[in-house]
Design a protein around this motif. Sequence first.
Motif, PDB file in Angstrom:
ATOM      1  N   ASN A   1       0.886  -0.861  -1.935  1.00  0.00           N
ATOM      2  CA  ASN A   1       0.159  -1.645  -2.929  1.00  0.00           C
ATOM      3  C   ASN A   1      -0.694  -0.814  -3.878  1.00  0.00           C
ATOM      4  O   ASN A   1      -1.402  -1.365  -4.702  1.00  0.00           O
ATOM      5  N   ILE A  35       1.534  -0.362   4.240  1.00  0.00           N
ATOM      6  CA  ILE A  35       1.436  -1.495   3.315  1.00  0.00           C
ATOM      7  C   ILE A  35       0.378  -1.226   2.245  1.00  0.00           C
ATOM      8  O   ILE A  35       0.554  -1.581   1.084  1.00  0.00           O
ATOM      9  N   ILE A  36      -0.714  -0.546   2.631  1.00  0.00           N
ATOM     10  CA  ILE A  36      -1.724  -0.184   1.624  1.00  0.00           C
ATOM     11  C   ILE A  36      -1.106   0.754   0.589  1.00  0.00           C
ATOM     12  O   ILE A  36      -1.257   0.556  -0.616  1.00  0.00           O
ATOM     13  N   PHE A  82      -1.908   0.247  12.978  1.00  0.00           N
ATOM     14  CA  PHE A  82      -2.562   1.081  11.972  1.00  0.00           C
ATOM     15  C   PHE A  82      -1.532   1.716  11.050  1.00  0.00           C
ATOM     16  O   PHE A  82      -1.705   1.738   9.827  1.00  0.00           O
ATOM     17  N   GLU A 125       1.448   0.746  10.256  1.00  0.00           N
ATOM     18  CA  GLU A 125       2.048  -0.222   9.331  1.00  0.00           C
ATOM     19  C   GLU A 125       1.065  -0.609   8.236  1.00  0.00           C
ATOM     20  O   GLU A 125       1.446  -0.786   7.084  1.00  0.00           O
ATOM     21  N   ILE A 126      -0.218  -0.731   8.603  1.00  0.00           N
ATOM     22  CA  ILE A 126      -1.215  -1.093   7.593  1.00  0.00           C
ATOM     23  C   ILE A 126      -1.337   0.022   6.563  1.00  0.00           C
ATOM     24  O   ILE A 126      -1.392  -0.235   5.353  1.00  0.00           O
TER      25      ILE A 126
END
Lengths: 300, 333
Positions: free
Chosen positions: B157, B153-154, B147, B149-150
């Motif tokens: 972006n 990454i979100i 979670f 890391e996600i």
Amino acid sequence: MNEFIQHTINGLALGSIYALVALGYTMVFGVLQLINFAHGDIFMVGSFVGLYFIRWFMPNVEPSLLTTIIVILVAMVGSATVGVIIEKFAYRPLRKAPRINILITAIGVSLLLEYGGQLIFGASPQFFPDILPRKQIDLGGAIYLDSNQVTIFLVSFVLMLVLQFLVFKTQFGRAMRAISHSLETANLIGINVNKVILITFIIGSSLAGAAGVLYGVAYPKIDPLLGLLPGLKAFIAAVLGGIGNVTGAVIGAILLGLSETYVAGYISSTYRDALAFLILILVLLLRPAGLLGTKKIEKV
Amino acid sequence: MSKLNKTVLLFLIFAAVAVVLNFVLSGFSVTPGALFYEKPGRFTGLISPYYYSVMILLCINVILSVSLALLNGFTGLFTMGHAGFMAIGAYTSASVVYFLLPTAPFFIQLIAGALAAGAFSGLVGFFIGTSSLRLNGDYLGMVTLGFSEIIRIILLNIDAVGGARGFSDIPVYMNLGSVLLITVITIMVIKRIRDGRLGRAMLAIKENEMAANMMGINPLNIKVKAFVISSFMAGMAGSFFAHSEGYLSTQTFSFAKSFEVIAMNVVGGLGSLSGAIMGAGILTVLPEALRKVQDITGVDLRMVIYALTMVLIMILRPQGLMGNKEWKWLSSK
């Protein structure tokens, strides 16, 4: 369609490298119930051992398949040595400690290898020399099969066959599988547990070392933090296949390699890394035992 | 004196100390900004800007460490995603201040930013908690790592918050006195949670979840509470981090940061609040102190020594420096 086939070939090559690393994760988890966080960094060590071996002992060598195989063997020995040192000095003293302590030690060892690597090899990326003749085989319709992809398929296939033989046909393999069922019982029936664990580390680490060289050949820019993401992804592959399961690790790794390449090719390459973690979360929430794993029931 | 009065009195004393500290460090200035929230414009020789920022970082790390201690140490939930909550807090607070309240007074920005950070982080913590708490042990750790890391990454972006370039031009307004005050409040809140009904339920779950369930404790409920409180505090720490640095990059919040906070807990001793504070202190000051070593030897040994410390403590003193003990002012009696 042609594009899809090309992505599939690239994905299989990436997946094969993940598979070699994932096998080490899954085997160590099988015998010790330990997520060996340092495994990704052993993969990095393999890459660098290969690089320095070429630089010091065969600087002007002709690129050929034989050279590659020699370098891979050397890297396997180097990685296995590091694996043995880690097992003996970091994990063995903690054999009876709570699992969280061993996990934290593994994280510590991983950081030690990364920053120790930066100290020894320098933090900036280095180029992995060409040890394989670069050729592209035209399969027709703008589909290319690169010579390093062929090598990756060949080497990983052979290594997996050897591993399959070791785990399912030898005395050592039987002992290892016994330990993964129950360490205490295996000890009681006269299996030398420490020896088997050590051999497991040797095998797992040498597979990671081979993967390190293959990675260097395919993506010729390596640095000491290189092991981080491929290491985590290989771990995710192992979880996807069912951690502790040798066949599962290979299947999980191939699936992960393929799906990463498709996402990078069709959606966006920035979300490539998120995909692996998304898979991890979904697998753990929906099917914690993985694709091929068996569910454990907690007894009171 | 009743318990509540005592707490209020203690708070007033600490607040007074914080104001006096700000007064002295800002060079005896009496403007409200200098006393409450502004970073000193000039340093009067009492403390160098470098030590000043190390002290602020220390306070932020203490908040992170004690909030993780609530999860890792007291409830026995091994999570590896603290950097994610910190990232949410940092980016939320920075965005609220930067986009919504660019002209508001500093004081409002500070409070709105920190509360929004805590609230949003707590909300995410609630969802992550409820979805992943049927897992335990290493698996929970891996899911929270995923979670975290996600989240990173979100954030990477989202172009509005800088994406890969990083979020710059965030208003800077953390001063040592106020961060210190908030740190002390955080520690006291966690101490009181630990000594209260909720904390005892947490400890029971850590000892034996099944037995705790038999005693009438709802483990899921308690675990989610622990998750929300912990992520709220981590989010606030992120907010302070954003407004003390003035610049955010998603690189800061990679899993290395989560491991760092775990290491703080472990070095001090899992399950000890004093240990969490001590560990944060050691692991913040040690790398800074080792800069001198780097000057002498010319190579960056800091992170190597840092990693080695972690491994050696695990092998030689697995219970951490404090073990299960607490300093007197933090013990439950």
